[in-house]
Motif scaffolding. Structure first.
Motif, short mmCIF file in Angstrom:
data_model
loop_
_atom_site.label_atom_id
_atom_site.label_comp_id
_atom_site.label_asym_id
_atom_site.label_seq_id
_atom_site.Cartn_x
_atom_site.Cartn_y
_atom_site.Cartn_z
N LEU A 9 0.82 -1.21 0.00
CA LEU A 9 0.00 0.00 0.00
C LEU A 9 0.86 1.27 0.00
O LEU A 9 0.33 2.37 0.14
CB LEU A 9 -0.94 0.01 1.22
N GLY A 10 2.16 1.08 -0.14
CA GLY A 10 3.06 2.23 -0.22
C GLY A 10 2.99 3.13 1.00
O GLY A 10 3.05 2.66 2.15
N ARG A 11 2.82 4.42 0.78
CA ARG A 11 2.78 5.40 1.87
C ARG A 11 1.47 5.33 2.67
O ARG A 11 1.33 6.03 3.67
CB ARG A 11 2.91 6.81 1.29
N TYR A 12 0.54 4.51 2.23
CA TYR A 12 -0.74 4.39 2.92
C TYR A 12 -0.87 3.01 3.58
O TYR A 12 -1.97 2.50 3.77
CB TYR A 12 -1.89 4.61 1.93
N ALA A 13 0.26 2.44 3.95
CA ALA A 13 0.29 1.10 4.54
C ALA A 13 -0.40 1.09 5.90
O ALA A 13 -0.37 2.07 6.66
CB ALA A 13 1.73 0.63 4.69
N ILE A 52 -1.32 7.31 -6.20
CA ILE A 52 -1.44 8.65 -5.63
C ILE A 52 -0.20 9.02 -4.81
O ILE A 52 0.06 10.21 -4.58
CB ILE A 52 -2.70 8.76 -4.75
N SER A 53 0.59 8.04 -4.39
CA SER A 53 1.78 8.35 -3.61
C SER A 53 3.05 8.34 -4.46
O SER A 53 4.15 8.55 -3.94
CB SER A 53 1.94 7.34 -2.46
N ASN A 54 2.89 8.11 -5.75
CA ASN A 54 4.04 8.11 -6.65
C ASN A 54 4.70 9.50 -6.67
O ASN A 54 4.06 10.50 -6.95
CB ASN A 54 3.60 7.72 -8.07
N GLY A 55 5.96 9.55 -6.35
CA GLY A 55 6.70 10.81 -6.36
C GLY A 55 6.59 11.58 -5.05
O GLY A 55 7.05 12.72 -4.96
N GLU A 56 6.02 10.97 -4.01
CA GLU A 56 5.86 11.68 -2.73
C GLU A 56 7.23 11.93 -2.10
O GLU A 56 8.06 11.03 -1.98
CB GLU A 56 4.99 10.87 -1.78
#
Length: 394
Positions: A28-32, A136-140
């Motif tokens: 879930l990337g940055r929304y784990a 949506i977290s790509n490039g955060e």
């Protein structure tokens, strides 16, 4: 997995539902979903236990119900042993013996968790929301309150996830807290801001520069929009508070602080913060004048740190040198508007979260405060510049 299936003389599909944590491997990337320390208890489903079955799904703290039977999960403390793992196995075996008459052999009742519709729906949703979260977290490059100890609550995590991808009705009830839909707001900043950000990053981290901006700007003769927003938020809380008749005050207890209850009539005899005063002071400390929010000594120590930090990165041209040791934020900086908007979003979400907490206190429910405002402001790089994402819980 094939070895385990042969050793247990079980179907490989069934064994995978017990041991293969597919859901925990979904990125879930940055929304784990935050992890938790290994619990000193076993979470189990009575209906599954009667069939001699247990799954890793029962151990996921963010699931409140068994996805196979939709019944509430129960807990049993694990005993003492050489390790938590071995103690857990002993406790699990005890549970199986208690509920399944044919244990250690499987029940005669037909049960196929692998083909369960709820599990299939849950896995499909997790895969879909994973794709949306990664996109949506790509490039955060930054998120608010992204310190080592900052961790989103389950409510916040699932509120954001379900905003990205609707939770199917048939599985909504199985979550510990399915949250509620939030609103995503975006603000685009041009490539000029992105280039400036890259330039100053040679001198210090983005988070540190933004921190310095929030400490220096309120001291500037030119008041920014976010400081006006701060004053409005404090005014609303002060008006809601009125004459203090609070029955809770914050005291120092060792290395930390705790709330104690007092008689409202005794409030004039205490100079310690009540919940309303604590929120107002925290707003001042984080986004206003630190010299007002802190004691004289602590304010002096912070001032020394701030001006020495500004001196170290003086070549970044973010600060104007007022005297030999005194600096002010350079209002002409290309980053000023970006920082102003970011700070305003942070204040907005902190204010909303604080009002909800104060309402609970007014209703006689002093609860541990949920920090649902953290990670609500995020900054991403794109080909066209920077994208500021603001998760609005209101």
């Amino acid at each position: 997995m094939n070895f385990i299936a042969k050793a247990l003389r079980e179907n490989i599909d069934l064994v995978e539902t017990v041991f293969s944590p597919l859901l925990t491997k979904i990125d879930l990337g940055r929304y784990a979903i935050p992890t938790q320390n290994q619990a000193r208890f076993i979470r189990y489903c009575e209906s599954c236990a009667r069939l001699g079955y247990h799954s890793y799904l029962h151990e996921l703290y963010w699931l409140a119900k068994c996805p196979f039977h939709l019944c509430e999960l129960k807990t049993k403390p694990i005993g003492l042993g050489s390790s938590i793992f071995m103690s857990s196995l002993d406790t699990l075996q005890s549970l199986m013996c208690e509920f399944c008459s044919s244990w250690p052999y499987k029940s005669n009742e037909e049960f196929s968790p692998y083909n369960n519709n709820n599990l299939a729906v849950l896995e499909k949703w997790m895969l879909s929301v994973s794709k949306a979260a990664l996109e949506i977290s790509n490039g955060e490059i930054w998120s608010s309150d992204s310190g080592e100890n900052s961790m989103m609550s389950i409510y916040q995590v699932f509120s954001q996830l379900r905003t990205l991808e609707n939770i199917p009705k048939e599985i909504e009830s199985i979550f510990t807290n399915a949250g509620e839909k939030w609103v995503i707001k975006k603000r685009i900043f041009p490539n000029a801001v992105k280039k400036e950000l890259h330039r100053v990053s040679k001198y210090s981290s983005f988070g540190e520069i933004f921190f310095l901006y929030k400490k220096f700007q309120p001291l500037s003769p030119k008041m920014s929009k976010y400081v006006l927003h701060l004053k409005k938020a404090q005014e609303i809380i002060e008006n809601k508070h009125g004459v203090c008749q609070c029955s809770w005050i914050l005291i120092k207890a060792g290395w930390s602080y705790r709330w104690i209850e007092i008689s409202p009539g005794d409030r004039p005899y205490y100079s310690l913060f009540c919940p309303y005063e604590k929120i107002i002071n925290d707003l001042e400390l984080d986004w206003g004048r630190y010299d007002v929010a802190l004691s004289r000594q602590r304010a002096f120590n912070l001032e020394c740190y701030l001006h020495s930090s500004a001196a170290i990165i003086k070549d970044a041209e973010l600060f104007n040198k007022v005297s030999t040791t005194f600096y002010m934020w350079n209002e002409e900086s290309v980053l000023t508007e970006l920082f102003n908007v970011m700070a305003g979003c942070e204040i907005d979400e902190y204010f909303r979260n604080s009002k909800a907490w104060l309402t609970l206190i007014d209703d006689g429910k002093l609860t541990a405060r949920t920090e649902d405002h953290i990670h609500c402001v995020r900054l991403l790089e794109s080909e066209d510049g920077l994208v500021l994402i603001y998760w609005n819980s209101g």
